[in-house]
Design an enzyme around this catalytic site. Structure first.
Site, PDB file in Angstrom:
ATOM      1  N   SER A  34       0.839  -1.206   0.000  1.00 26.40           N
ATOM      2  CA  SER A  34       0.000   0.000   0.000  1.00 26.40           C
ATOM      3  C   SER A  34       0.867   1.246   0.000  1.00 26.40           C
ATOM      4  O   SER A  34       1.988   1.239   0.538  1.00 26.40           O
ATOM      5  CB  SER A  34      -0.857  -0.021   1.272  1.00 26.40           C
ATOM      6  N   TYR A  43      -1.785  -1.418  11.002  1.00 27.41           N
ATOM      7  CA  TYR A  43      -2.082  -1.916   9.647  1.00 27.41           C
ATOM      8  C   TYR A  43      -0.889  -1.648   8.726  1.00 27.41           C
ATOM      9  O   TYR A  43      -0.398  -2.538   8.028  1.00 27.41           O
ATOM     10  CB  TYR A  43      -3.347  -1.237   9.102  1.00 27.41           C
ATOM     11  N   LYS A  78       2.001  -4.155   6.548  1.00 21.84           N
ATOM     12  CA  LYS A  78       2.406  -4.066   5.134  1.00 21.84           C
ATOM     13  C   LYS A  78       3.932  -3.956   5.023  1.00 21.84           C
ATOM     14  O   LYS A  78       4.561  -4.637   4.227  1.00 21.84           O
ATOM     15  CB  LYS A  78       1.755  -2.856   4.458  1.00 21.84           C
TER      16      LYS A  78
HETATM   17  P1  NAD Z   1     -11.121  -6.736   1.213  1.00 18.58           P
HETATM   18  O1  NAD Z   1     -11.326  -6.731   2.682  1.00 18.58           O
HETATM   19  O2  NAD Z   1     -12.282  -6.463   0.334  1.00 18.58           O
HETATM   20  O3  NAD Z   1     -10.464  -8.117   0.766  1.00 18.58           O
HETATM   21  C1  NAD Z   1      -9.601  -8.864   1.605  1.00 18.58           C
HETATM   22  C2  NAD Z   1     -10.125 -10.287   1.625  1.00 18.58           C
HETATM   23  O4  NAD Z   1      -9.253 -11.093   2.436  1.00 18.58           O
HETATM   24  C3  NAD Z   1     -11.523 -10.402   2.198  1.00 18.58           C
HETATM   25  O5  NAD Z   1     -12.340 -11.106   1.285  1.00 18.58           O
HETATM   26  C4  NAD Z   1     -11.328 -11.161   3.510  1.00 18.58           C
HETATM   27  O6  NAD Z   1     -12.463 -11.973   3.799  1.00 18.58           O
HETATM   28  C5  NAD Z   1     -10.086 -11.972   3.211  1.00 18.58           C
HETATM   29  N1  NAD Z   1      -9.279 -12.353   4.385  1.00 18.58           N
HETATM   30  C6  NAD Z   1      -8.810 -11.546   5.374  1.00 18.58           C
HETATM   31  N2  NAD Z   1      -8.100 -12.268   6.260  1.00 18.58           N
HETATM   32  C7  NAD Z   1      -8.105 -13.558   5.809  1.00 18.58           C
HETATM   33  C8  NAD Z   1      -7.535 -14.776   6.296  1.00 18.58           C
HETATM   34  N3  NAD Z   1      -6.824 -14.817   7.428  1.00 18.58           N
HETATM   35  N4  NAD Z   1      -7.745 -15.915   5.599  1.00 18.58           N
HETATM   36  C9  NAD Z   1      -8.474 -15.890   4.449  1.00 18.58           C
HETATM   37  N5  NAD Z   1      -9.036 -14.769   3.949  1.00 18.58           N
HETATM   38  C10 NAD Z   1      -8.848 -13.618   4.623  1.00 18.58           C
HETATM   39  O7  NAD Z   1      -9.927  -5.693   0.904  1.00 18.58           O
HETATM   40  P2  NAD Z   1      -9.416  -5.127  -0.488  1.00 18.58           P
HETATM   41  O8  NAD Z   1      -9.726  -3.678  -0.528  1.00 18.58           O
HETATM   42  O9  NAD Z   1      -9.822  -6.010  -1.586  1.00 18.58           O
HETATM   43  O10 NAD Z   1      -7.844  -5.245  -0.247  1.00 18.58           O
HETATM   44  C11 NAD Z   1      -7.079  -6.361  -0.668  1.00 18.58           C
HETATM   45  C12 NAD Z   1      -5.645  -6.186  -0.196  1.00 18.58           C
HETATM   46  O11 NAD Z   1      -5.131  -4.965  -0.708  1.00 18.58           O
HETATM   47  C13 NAD Z   1      -5.506  -6.108   1.324  1.00 18.58           C
HETATM   48  O12 NAD Z   1      -4.314  -6.780   1.699  1.00 18.58           O
HETATM   49  C14 NAD Z   1      -5.377  -4.627   1.590  1.00 18.58           C
HETATM   50  O13 NAD Z   1      -4.645  -4.341   2.755  1.00 18.58           O
HETATM   51  C15 NAD Z   1      -4.603  -4.165   0.347  1.00 18.58           C
HETATM   52  N6  NAD Z   1      -4.817  -2.748   0.038  1.00 18.58           N
HETATM   53  C16 NAD Z   1      -6.081  -2.273  -0.105  1.00 18.58           C
HETATM   54  C17 NAD Z   1      -6.286  -0.923  -0.380  1.00 18.58           C
HETATM   55  C18 NAD Z   1      -7.689  -0.353  -0.516  1.00 18.58           C
HETATM   56  O14 NAD Z   1      -7.847   0.854  -0.449  1.00 18.58           O
HETATM   57  N7  NAD Z   1      -8.716  -1.151  -0.725  1.00 18.58           N
HETATM   58  C19 NAD Z   1      -5.179  -0.068  -0.517  1.00 18.58           C
HETATM   59  C20 NAD Z   1      -3.900  -0.601  -0.385  1.00 18.58           C
HETATM   60  C21 NAD Z   1      -3.721  -1.947  -0.103  1.00 18.58           C
HETATM   61  C1  UD1 Z   2      -6.519   5.236   4.058  1.00 17.77           C
HETATM   62  C2  UD1 Z   2      -5.583   4.766   5.141  1.00 17.77           C
HETATM   63  C3  UD1 Z   2      -4.422   4.017   4.484  1.00 17.77           C
HETATM   64  C4  UD1 Z   2      -4.940   2.862   3.639  1.00 17.77           C
HETATM   65  C5  UD1 Z   2      -5.947   3.401   2.622  1.00 17.77           C
HETATM   66  C6  UD1 Z   2      -6.586   2.299   1.834  1.00 17.77           C
HETATM   67  C7  UD1 Z   2      -5.803   6.271   7.045  1.00 17.77           C
HETATM   68  C8  UD1 Z   2      -5.130   7.324   7.849  1.00 17.77           C
HETATM   69  N1  UD1 Z   2      -5.129   5.885   5.938  1.00 17.77           N
HETATM   70  O1  UD1 Z   2      -5.806   6.068   3.178  1.00 17.77           O
HETATM   71  O2  UD1 Z   2      -3.536   3.515   5.465  1.00 17.77           O
HETATM   72  O3  UD1 Z   2      -3.871   2.227   2.964  1.00 17.77           O
HETATM   73  O4  UD1 Z   2      -6.979   4.129   3.304  1.00 17.77           O
HETATM   74  O5  UD1 Z   2      -7.389   1.482   2.643  1.00 17.77           O
HETATM   75  O6  UD1 Z   2      -6.863   5.763   7.396  1.00 17.77           O
HETATM   76  N2  UD1 Z   2     -11.877  11.426   3.784  1.00 17.77           N
HETATM   77  C9  UD1 Z   2     -12.877  12.280   4.215  1.00 17.77           C
HETATM   78  N3  UD1 Z   2     -14.000  11.732   4.765  1.00 17.77           N
HETATM   79  C10 UD1 Z   2     -14.177  10.376   4.917  1.00 17.77           C
HETATM   80  C11 UD1 Z   2     -13.149   9.519   4.465  1.00 17.77           C
HETATM   81  C12 UD1 Z   2     -12.005  10.077   3.920  1.00 17.77           C
HETATM   82  O7  UD1 Z   2     -12.741  13.506   4.106  1.00 17.77           O
HETATM   83  O8  UD1 Z   2     -15.220   9.954   5.430  1.00 17.77           O
HETATM   84  C13 UD1 Z   2     -10.680  12.011   3.161  1.00 17.77           C
HETATM   85  C14 UD1 Z   2      -9.390  11.680   3.884  1.00 17.77           C
HETATM   86  O9  UD1 Z   2      -9.118  12.597   4.884  1.00 17.77           O
HETATM   87  C15 UD1 Z   2      -8.382  11.698   2.722  1.00 17.77           C
HETATM   88  C16 UD1 Z   2      -9.195  11.227   1.512  1.00 17.77           C
HETATM   89  O10 UD1 Z   2     -10.564  11.446   1.866  1.00 17.77           O
HETATM   90  O11 UD1 Z   2      -7.953  13.021   2.487  1.00 17.77           O
HETATM   91  C17 UD1 Z   2      -8.999   9.766   1.186  1.00 17.77           C
HETATM   92  O12 UD1 Z   2      -9.239   8.996   2.358  1.00 17.77           O
HETATM   93  P1  UD1 Z   2      -9.278   7.390   2.347  1.00 17.77           P
HETATM   94  O13 UD1 Z   2     -10.188   6.930   1.272  1.00 17.77           O
HETATM   95  O14 UD1 Z   2      -9.562   6.929   3.737  1.00 17.77           O
HETATM   96  O15 UD1 Z   2      -7.806   6.979   1.914  1.00 17.77           O
HETATM   97  P2  UD1 Z   2      -6.378   7.371   2.551  1.00 17.77           P
HETATM   98  O16 UD1 Z   2      -6.512   8.374   3.619  1.00 17.77           O
HETATM   99  O17 UD1 Z   2      -5.484   7.723   1.420  1.00 17.77           O
END
Ligand code: NAD
Ligand code: UD1
Length: 354
Positions: free
Chosen positions: A129, A153, A157
Site C-alpha cells: 500500500s 495496519y 504491510k
Molecule cells: P477486502 O477486505 O475487500 O479483501 C480482503 C479479503 O481477504 C476479504 O475477502 C477477507 O475476507 C479476506 N481475508 C482476510 N483475512 C483472511 C484470512 N486470514 N484468511 C483468508 N481470507 C482472509 O480488501 P481489499 O480492498 O480487496 O484489499 C485487498 C488487499 O489490498 C488487502 O491486503 C489490503 O490491505 C490491500 N490494500 C487495499 C487498499 C484499498 O484501499 N482497498 C489499498 C492498499 C492496499
Molecule cells: C486510508 C488509510 C491508508 C490505507 C488506505 C486504503 C488512514 C489514515 N489511511 O488512506 O492507510 O492504505 O486508506 O485502505 O486511514 N476522507 C474524508 N472523509 C471520509 C473519508 C475520507 O474527508 O469519510 C478524506 C481523507 O481525509 C483523505 C481522503 O478522503 O484526504 C482519502 O481517504 P481514504 O479513502 O480513507 O484513503 P487514505 O486516507 O489515502
C-alpha cells in the site's frame, strides 16, 4: 488451460476484480478466502461475468492460518504463482486491536509463504500500500522513497514487504512483486461486482456512495486547512479494473522467460492528485445526487498529498492506468445504484445476463 494461480482474499473488493481479469486472460484460478470481509456472491457473479472461463474458478472457504486446510489445496493442485490479497485493512481498527492485525496479516502470510516454499511454488504478487510512504516529503512518490508506518495496519504491510525481501535474499529462486496500491475506487463497468464494506466505511468513496443511496446523511470532510488547491487532502485514485489489470501485468512478468524477476516493487496509481472536494464534485456529476458535506478537523494519521510516480510500472510492467476520475465515479455509481446494499440482500441480487 492457462497457468494456475492461487488468489488469497479473492472474494474481496480488489481480489474479485482481479480474479475476473485473470479468468478472462485464460488463467485458472483457485480462491482462498475466509469471507471475513466479503461474500461468496461476489465470486458467483465473477464466474457469470467470465462466461465460459468461469469454469476455471474454484473457491475454498478457509482461513490462511489453517495450515492443514491450506496444505490440502496445495496437495490437490500445483500452482504456478500466488497473488496474496488476504488481510485486514481498517486503519482505525488496527489501532484498537493491533494483535488481531498482527495475527491475521503476519501469521497468515508466514503460513502461506512456508506452504508455498514446501511445495516449490516460489512466485508471489503481494498487495502492499501507499501507506508505506507515510507523509512523503515530496510527490510524486517513487519506489525508492524512505518507508515508514504510522499504525499497526501499515506496519503489517511494511513487515511483509521486509519478509519478502528477506526470503528472496535467502533463496534467489523466489520471484516476488510487491505492488503498492494508491487509492482503489470504482467498480466493474457491468455494475455486478464492486466494493461492499462491512459497517461504517473508513474510506472516502464507499462513504460517498452510501450517502448517495440514502444510507448515511452526509459526508464528513476531514480537514479543509491543508496546503492544497482547496484545503482538502489530495490522493491518487485508481480505477479498480486498472488495478486488477496491473496484477495481470505483474503475473505475466513473473512468467517471462529468461531473467529472474527477483524481489521488485511497483507503484500502482495514475500519477494524478485529486482533492476530496474534486472527487465529491465528480461523483455528484456522475450520479446526479447532491452529497451533503460536514466540515470537520483533520483525521489522525492522515497526510496532505500523496500521488504516485508511475514510470517504473509503465516501463517494466508495460502497464498504465487507462481510466480517469469520471469513469471511476460513473462505475462506482452504476454499482451503487444497482446494489444499494452491496451483496447484502440476496433476493435483490441481479443477474449479469439480464
Ligand atoms: P477486502 O477486505 O475487500 O479483501 C480482503 C479479503 O481477504 C476479504 O475477502 C477477507 O475476507 C479476506 N481475508 C482476510 N483475512 C483472511 C484470512 N486470514 N484468511 C483468508 N481470507 C482472509 O480488501 P481489499 O480492498 O480487496 O484489499 C485487498 C488487499 O489490498 C488487502 O491486503 C489490503 O490491505 C490491500 N490494500 C487495499 C487498499 C484499498 O484501499 N482497498 C489499498 C492498499 C492496499
Ligand atoms: C486510508 C488509510 C491508508 C490505507 C488506505 C486504503 C488512514 C489514515 N489511511 O488512506 O492507510 O492504505 O486508506 O485502505 O486511514 N476522507 C474524508 N472523509 C471520509 C473519508 C475520507 O474527508 O469519510 C478524506 C481523507 O481525509 C483523505 C481522503 O478522503 O484526504 C482519502 O481517504 P481514504 O479513502 O480513507 O484513503 P487514505 O486516507 O489515502
Amino acid at each position: 488451460m492457462g497457468k494456475r494461480i492461487l488468489v488469497t482474499g479473492g472474494a474481496g473488493y480488489i481480489g474479485s476484480h482481479t480474479v475476473l481479469q485473470l479468468l478472462l486472460a485464460d488463467f485458472s484460478v483457485a480462491v482462498v478466502d475466509n469471507l471475513d470481509n466479503s461474500s461468496e456472491a461476489a465470486l458467483e457473479r465473477v464466474a457469470k461475468l467470465a462466461g465460459d472461463a468461469g469454469r476455471n474458478l474454484s473457491f475454498h472457504k478457509i482461513d490462511l492460518r489453517d495450515r492443514d486446510a491450506l496444505k490440502k489445496i496445495f496437495d490437490s493442485t500445483k500452482f504456478d504463482a500466488v497473488i496474496h490479497f488476504a488481510g485486514l485493512k481498517a486503519v482505525g481498527e488496527s489501532v484498537e486491536k493491533p494483535l488481531l492485525y498482527y495475527n491475521n496479516n503476519i501469521i497468515g502470510t508466514i503460513i502461506l509463504l512456508e506452504t508455498m516454499a514446501n511445495y516449490g511454488c516460489k512466485k508471489l504478487v503481494f498487495s502492499s500500500s501507499a501507506t508505506v510512504y507515510g507523509w512523503p516529503k515530496e510527490v510524486p512518490c517513487t519506489e525508492v522513497f524512505p518507508l515508514c508506518a504510522t499504525n499497526p495496519y501499515g506496519r503489517t504491510k511494511l513487515m511483509i514487504e521486509e519478509i519478502c525481501r528477506d526470503i528472496h535474499c535467502g533463496d534467489s529462486e523466489w520471484d516476488i512483486i510487491l505492488l503498492r496500491y494508491f487509492n482503489p475506487v470504482g467498480a466493474h463497468p457491468s455494475g455486478f461486482i464492486g466494493e461492499d464494506p462491512r459497517g461504517i466505511p473508513n474510506n472516502l468513496m464507499p462513504f460517498v456512495q452510501q450517502v448517495a443511496v440514502g444510507r448515511r446523511p452526509a459526508l464528513t470532510v476531514y480537514g479543509n486547512d491543508y496546503s492544497t488547491k482547496d484545503g482538502t487532502g489530495v490522493r491518487d485514485y485508481i480505477h479498480v479494473v486498472d488495478l486488477a489489470d496491473g496484477h495481470i501485468a505483474a503475473v505475466e512478468k513473473l512468467f517471462q522467460g529468461g531473467s529472474k524477476t527477483g524481489c521488485q516493487v511497483y507503484n500502482l496509481g495514475t500519477g494524478k492528485g485529486t482533492s476530496v472536494l474534486e472527487m465529491v464534485a465528480a461523483f455528484e456529476k456522475a450520479s446526479g445526487k447532491k452529497i451533503p458535506l460536514v466540515m470537520a478537523g483533520r483525521r489522525p494519521g492522515d497526510c496532505e498529498t500523496v500521488y504516485a510516480s508511475t514510470s517504473k510500472a509503465e516501463k517494466e510492467l508495460n502497464w498504465k492506468a487507462k481510466y480517469g476520475i469520471e469513469e471511476m465515479c460513473r462505475d462506482q455509481w452504476n454499482w451503487a445504484s444497482k446494489n444499494p446494499w452491496g451483496y447484502g440482500k440476496p433476493d435483490e441480487s441481479t443477474n449479469p445476463s439480464t
